[in-house]
Design a protein around this motif. Structure first.
Motif, mmCIF file in Angstrom:
data_model
loop_
_atom_site.group_PDB
_atom_site.id
_atom_site.type_symbol
_atom_site.label_atom_id
_atom_site.label_comp_id
_atom_site.label_asym_id
_atom_site.label_seq_id
_atom_site.Cartn_x
_atom_site.Cartn_y
_atom_site.Cartn_z
ATOM 1 N N GLY A 160 -7.222 35.512 56.455
ATOM 2 C CA GLY A 160 -8.664 35.353 56.580
ATOM 3 C C GLY A 160 -9.458 35.671 55.325
ATOM 4 N N ILE A 161 -8.851 36.390 54.361
ATOM 5 C CA ILE A 161 -9.606 36.737 53.153
ATOM 6 C C ILE A 161 -9.580 35.564 52.171
ATOM 7 N N THR A 162 -10.595 35.502 51.323
ATOM 8 C CA THR A 162 -10.697 34.455 50.308
ATOM 9 C C THR A 162 -10.195 34.996 48.970
ATOM 10 N N VAL A 163 -9.368 34.228 48.280
ATOM 11 C CA VAL A 163 -8.800 34.636 46.998
ATOM 12 C C VAL A 163 -9.009 33.525 45.978
ATOM 13 N N LYS A 164 -8.947 33.910 44.715
ATOM 14 C CA LYS A 164 -9.073 32.940 43.629
ATOM 15 C C LYS A 164 -7.696 32.723 43.022
ATOM 16 N N GLY A 165 -7.378 31.471 42.739
ATOM 17 C CA GLY A 165 -6.059 31.171 42.196
ATOM 18 C C GLY A 165 -6.074 30.056 41.181
ATOM 19 N N VAL A 166 -4.916 29.861 40.559
ATOM 20 C CA VAL A 166 -4.733 28.805 39.563
ATOM 21 C C VAL A 166 -3.603 27.902 40.047
ATOM 22 N N GLY A 209 -3.354 23.874 36.504
ATOM 23 C CA GLY A 209 -4.260 24.674 35.693
ATOM 24 C C GLY A 209 -5.654 24.810 36.273
ATOM 25 N N GLN A 210 -5.955 24.062 37.323
ATOM 26 C CA GLN A 210 -7.284 24.114 37.939
ATOM 27 C C GLN A 210 -7.492 25.431 38.680
ATOM 28 N N VAL A 211 -8.648 26.050 38.485
ATOM 29 C CA VAL A 211 -9.001 27.303 39.156
ATOM 30 C C VAL A 211 -9.743 26.969 40.446
ATOM 31 N N ILE A 212 -9.269 27.529 41.555
ATOM 32 C CA ILE A 212 -9.841 27.186 42.857
ATOM 33 C C ILE A 212 -10.019 28.439 43.710
ATOM 34 N N ASP A 213 -10.864 28.327 44.724
ATOM 35 C CA ASP A 213 -10.979 29.338 45.773
ATOM 36 C C ASP A 213 -10.219 28.833 46.992
ATOM 37 N N CYS A 214 -9.523 29.723 47.658
ATOM 38 C CA CYS A 214 -8.782 29.329 48.857
ATOM 39 C C CYS A 214 -8.723 30.500 49.834
ATOM 40 N N MET A 230 -7.778 25.326 51.467
ATOM 41 C CA MET A 230 -9.068 25.097 50.830
ATOM 42 C C MET A 230 -10.093 24.616 51.856
ATOM 43 N N LYS A 231 -9.665 23.756 52.769
ATOM 44 C CA LYS A 231 -10.621 23.155 53.692
ATOM 45 C C LYS A 231 -11.190 24.161 54.680
ATOM 46 N N GLN A 232 -10.436 25.238 54.970
ATOM 47 C CA GLN A 232 -10.920 26.214 55.939
ATOM 48 C C GLN A 232 -11.991 27.144 55.368
ATOM 49 N N LEU A 233 -12.353 26.941 54.099
ATOM 50 C CA LEU A 233 -13.510 27.643 53.536
ATOM 51 C C LEU A 233 -14.809 27.043 54.061
#
Length: 348
Positions: A160-166, A209-214, A230-233
């Motif tokens: 359930g938590i949101t994290v930032k990734g590459v 290499g793209q930085v995303i939130d998931c 990603m879509k569940q954000l």
């Protein structure tokens, strides 16, 4: 001096001459009687023997097969302690009990920066590892120190938590993403979890290499498996209330919706079906028709929403049916025209 009696001598001489002696003359061995000794008597006997300083022989206990223990550790995701024995061009040669193991260099964390291949300082040290693969025919194990650390880091992650990734790699079935705030931890974003819109390939949305939130949707720390989305954000478009839709005049009625209207008119208890408002959504909810019974208050009936692609179509059904019966009628009509989704959604 004759030591044999007359009877014994006759038996002896008959045997030597090869003649057959009568059954009454053949000596019979005494019969042995086996009696089961009660367990309490055996226990007393052992106590007496111990008091006299006597020791019974102890049966040797077979040691447990170490390979079975390794199989169990791999199944449960348990960490193993490996002792470094030597090293070569590929990595460290280690032992896990009596078994031989190997840690490739790209699976290690214990390397000093800028090492030139001299890893004598690691020989004899114990490294916490996890199993990557096993070769049963050779009883050899491929281990990873990074995987063990990853498992510990994943214990801090919660669903359930949101994290930032590459994005580390893009595959046909999804993308692997390295978490920025959790070194060594990576997860998979499945193709179906990238967007609510229908996408043909992962490369349409993501690149290396793209930085995303998931969002974390599943964690298995023991097996180092992390599922991301990603879509569940964002909220599922099919569950959004209709007050967010920008309604307009119906300009083009989809053929699938026309079929549904004609079939719905045939249902017992349905008086008439009128074409209502129409809207266009930014996201493609589904390429197939979905039908939803709303809770909107309508005079003499119900409001039905049909969604397909970007299009949202309102249908007004006049009927004296109660809501449960209306939902059954809508379901029958939808099945008749091969509608993929039948449900309900909050009205405006």
């Amino acid at each position: 001096m004759n030591l044999l009696s007359t009877r014994d001598a006759s038996i002896f001489s008959a045997g030597r001459a090869g003649s057959r002696a009568s059954p009454s003359m053949v000596p019979v061995a005494p019969r042995l009687h086996h009696t089961k000794v009660p367990s309490r008597m055996v226990a007393r006997s052992i106590i007496v023997e111990k008091s006299l300083g006597l020791n019974r022989p102890v049966r040797p206990v077979r040691p447990e097969d170490p390979w079975k223990a390794v199989i169990e550790a791999e199944k449960n995701g348990t960490a193993l302690e490996a002792v470094v024995k030597s090293f070569n061009k590929g990595g460290l040669v280690v032992s896990v009990g009596p078994l031989k193991g190997f840690i490739p260099y790209n699976c290690m964390l214990s390397l000093k920066k800028g090492h030139t291949g001299d890893l004598d300082y690691l020989v004899g040290k114990t490294i916490t590892t996890k199993i990557v693969s096993m070769q049963g025919n050779k009883r050899e194990i491929i281990l990873s120190e990074k995987k063990a650390q990853q498992s510990e880091s994943m214990l801090l992650l919660k669903v359930g938590i949101t994290v930032k990734g590459v994005v580390a790699a893009v595959e046909e079935y999804g993308a692997f993403c390295d978490l920025k705030d959790f070194p060594g931890v990576s997860g998979l974003i499945h193709k179906t979890e990238i967007s609510w819109d229908t996408i043909m390939t992962v490369e349409e949305v993501l690149s290396k290499g793209q930085v995303i939130d998931c969002k974390i949707i599943d964690v298995d720390a023991a097996k180092c498996r992390l599922a991301l989305s990603m879509k569940q954000l964002t909220e599922d478009p099919t569950k959004q209330t209709l007050d967010r839709v920008n309604w307009g005049v119906t300009r083009n009625l989809m053929l699938e919706v026309q079929d549904l209207v004609e079939r719905l008119k045939m249902e017992r208890g349905v008086d008439e079906v009128y074409i209502g408002r129409q809207a266009q959504e930014r996201s493609v909810t589904s390429q197939e028709l979905g039908v939803y019974l709303t809770r909107e208050q309508v005079t003499d009936g119900f409001s039905v929403i049909a969604r397909i692609g970007h299009s949202v179509q309102e249908l007004l059904v006049t009927t004296k049916l109660e809501r449960p019966e209306m939902k059954k009628a809508l379901t029958r009509a939808a099945i008749a025209v091969n509608v993929s989704v039948v449900g309900s959604v909050d009205g405006i």
